[in-house]
Write a protein that holds these residues in place. Structure first.
Motif, PDB file in Angstrom:
ATOM      1  N   ALA A   1      -6.575  -1.338  -5.652  1.00 30.17           N
ATOM      2  CA  ALA A   1      -6.401   0.397  -4.721  1.00 30.17           C
ATOM      3  C   ALA A   1      -5.526   0.652  -6.109  1.00 30.17           C
ATOM      4  N   GLY A   2      -6.517   1.542  -6.747  1.00 32.75           N
ATOM      5  CA  GLY A   2      -5.189   2.530  -7.688  1.00 32.75           C
ATOM      6  C   GLY A   2      -5.189   2.218  -8.568  1.00 32.75           C
ATOM      7  N   TYR A   3      -4.892   1.231  -9.408  1.00 27.48           N
ATOM      8  CA  TYR A   3      -4.151   0.508  -9.917  1.00 27.48           C
ATOM      9  C   TYR A   3      -5.374  -0.132 -11.690  1.00 27.48           C
TER      10      TYR A   3
ATOM     11  N   PHE B   1       6.712  -4.005 -20.635  1.00 33.82           N
ATOM     12  CA  PHE B   1       4.986  -4.288 -20.630  1.00 33.82           C
ATOM     13  C   PHE B   1       5.260  -3.138 -19.181  1.00 33.82           C
ATOM     14  N   ASP B   2       6.065  -2.404 -18.691  1.00 29.01           N
ATOM     15  CA  ASP B   2       5.779  -1.612 -17.976  1.00 29.01           C
ATOM     16  C   ASP B   2       5.069  -2.288 -16.779  1.00 29.01           C
ATOM     17  N   ALA B   3       5.740  -3.138 -16.323  1.00 27.82           N
ATOM     18  CA  ALA B   3       5.544  -4.384 -15.055  1.00 27.82           C
ATOM     19  C   ALA B   3       5.294  -3.448 -13.479  1.00 27.82           C
ATOM     20  N   VAL B   4       5.353  -3.933 -12.757  1.00 33.43           N
ATOM     21  CA  VAL B   4       5.369  -4.021 -10.963  1.00 33.43           C
ATOM     22  C   VAL B   4       4.793  -5.086 -10.473  1.00 33.43           C
ATOM     23  N   ASN B   5       5.687  -5.188  -9.538  1.00 37.32           N
ATOM     24  CA  ASN B   5       6.229  -6.402  -8.674  1.00 37.32           C
ATOM     25  C   ASN B   5       4.943  -6.204  -7.877  1.00 37.32           C
TER      26      ASN B   5
ATOM     27  N   GLU C   1       1.057  -0.947   0.203  1.00 40.86           N
ATOM     28  CA  GLU C   1      -0.227  -0.284   0.133  1.00 40.86           C
ATOM     29  C   GLU C   1       0.764   1.622   0.068  1.00 40.86           C
ATOM     30  N   ARG C   2       2.028   1.479   0.826  1.00 37.64           N
ATOM     31  CA  ARG C   2       2.592   2.374   0.618  1.00 37.64           C
ATOM     32  C   ARG C   2       3.415   2.716  -0.854  1.00 37.64           C
ATOM     33  N   GLN C   3       3.464   1.770  -1.324  1.00 36.83           N
ATOM     34  CA  GLN C   3       4.876   1.615  -2.379  1.00 36.83           C
ATOM     35  C   GLN C   3       3.760   1.355  -3.732  1.00 36.83           C
ATOM     36  N   ARG C   4       2.424   1.662  -3.153  1.00 35.85           N
ATOM     37  CA  ARG C   4       1.550   2.307  -4.352  1.00 35.85           C
ATOM     38  C   ARG C   4       1.215   3.690  -4.173  1.00 35.85           C
ATOM     39  N   LEU C   5       1.107   4.124  -2.869  1.00 32.03           N
ATOM     40  CA  LEU C   5       0.840   5.792  -2.766  1.00 32.03           C
ATOM     41  C   LEU C   5       2.046   6.360  -3.599  1.00 32.03           C
TER      42      LEU C   5
ATOM     43  N   GLN D   1       1.199   4.708 -13.553  1.00 31.97           N
ATOM     44  CA  GLN D   1       0.316   3.368 -13.919  1.00 31.97           C
ATOM     45  C   GLN D   1       0.839   2.215 -15.317  1.00 31.97           C
ATOM     46  N   PRO D   2       0.971   1.453 -13.662  1.00 32.06           N
ATOM     47  CA  PRO D   2       1.667   0.849 -14.396  1.00 32.06           C
ATOM     48  C   PRO D   2       1.043  -0.878 -15.423  1.00 32.06           C
ATOM     49  N   ALA D   3       1.309  -1.068 -16.315  1.00 34.53           N
ATOM     50  CA  ALA D   3       0.279  -1.612 -17.681  1.00 34.53           C
ATOM     51  C   ALA D   3       0.904  -3.482 -17.529  1.00 34.53           C
ATOM     52  N   THR D   4       1.145  -3.820 -16.450  1.00 32.56           N
ATOM     53  CA  THR D   4       1.272  -5.109 -16.130  1.00 32.56           C
ATOM     54  C   THR D   4       1.224  -5.607 -14.580  1.00 32.56           C
TER      55      THR D   4
END
Length: 196
Positions: free
Chosen positions: A69-71, A45-49, A12-16, A21-24
């Protein structure tokens, strides 16, 4: 599920902190969480872990709305279910968690392409291999017959050696987590599936 709270709060902190806006989205257990080069390996692929260590498919489903949330992704890649079986859950429980997970993805993101990475054949959990095979079989059939937005990625067979046993080069000493060679194998297979 309280023992995952710190990990979920980290995501959640990572998202904040990350306003892009990653695609994958890569989501799941430690096989995803420990993939240090994931964002580089899938940069195009604009990825997030979004992996969290030790997580089960049950936990991935439970925390789905908080973590997501938020993705607004274009695609989602999931690896989970391994730890469920390791914790003593039955394959049919994993099947039900997958159905619940797929329903949550559809509700939140609509019919985006989704990819399920098959459960891996680890040395550490070889004693449970029949449960792993059965789980893979029923999940594959569910995806083929009832989940048109989902694609199956087989990493089970490529991780076996010529004798049909997990190839040690793909694992760390614990016989459970992936080695650098293991991640290189996964990278090639998953990239092939995303491109197809």
């Amino acid at each position: 599920m309280f023992w995952y709270e710190d990990e979920v709060k980290r995501l959640e902190r990572q998202r904040l902190q990350d306003k892009r806006q990653p695609a994958t989205l890569f989501y799941g257990s430690s096989s995803i969480r420990l993939w240090d080069n994931l964002s580089v390996d899938f940069k195009d692929f604009d990825a997030v872990n979004l992996g969290f260590g030790g997580s089960t498919l049950a936990a991935c489903t439970w925390f789905f709305n908080r973590v997501m949330a938020g993705y607004k992704p274009k695609r989602l890649v999931l690896y989970a279910g391994d730890n469920d079986l390791g914790d003593g859950r039955h394959p049919e429980e994993v099947f039900l968690y997958f159905q619940q997970f797929a329903a949550r993805v559809m509700k939140k993101f609509g019919p985006i392409p989704c990819y399920f990475i098959s459960l891996k054949p680890s040395i550490n959990r070889w004693g449970l291999i029949n449960s792993f095979k059965f789980t893979n079989d029923i999940l594959l059939q569910e995806i083929k017959q009832n989940q048109p937005n989902w694609r199956w990625i087989d990493i089970y067979n490529p991780m076996l050696n010529a004798d049909g046993y997990p190839d040690a080069q793909y694992f760390l000493e614990d016989g459970l987590h992936l080695s650098q060679r293991g991640y290189l194998l996964w990278k090639d297979i998953i990239r092939g599936a995303l491109i197809a």
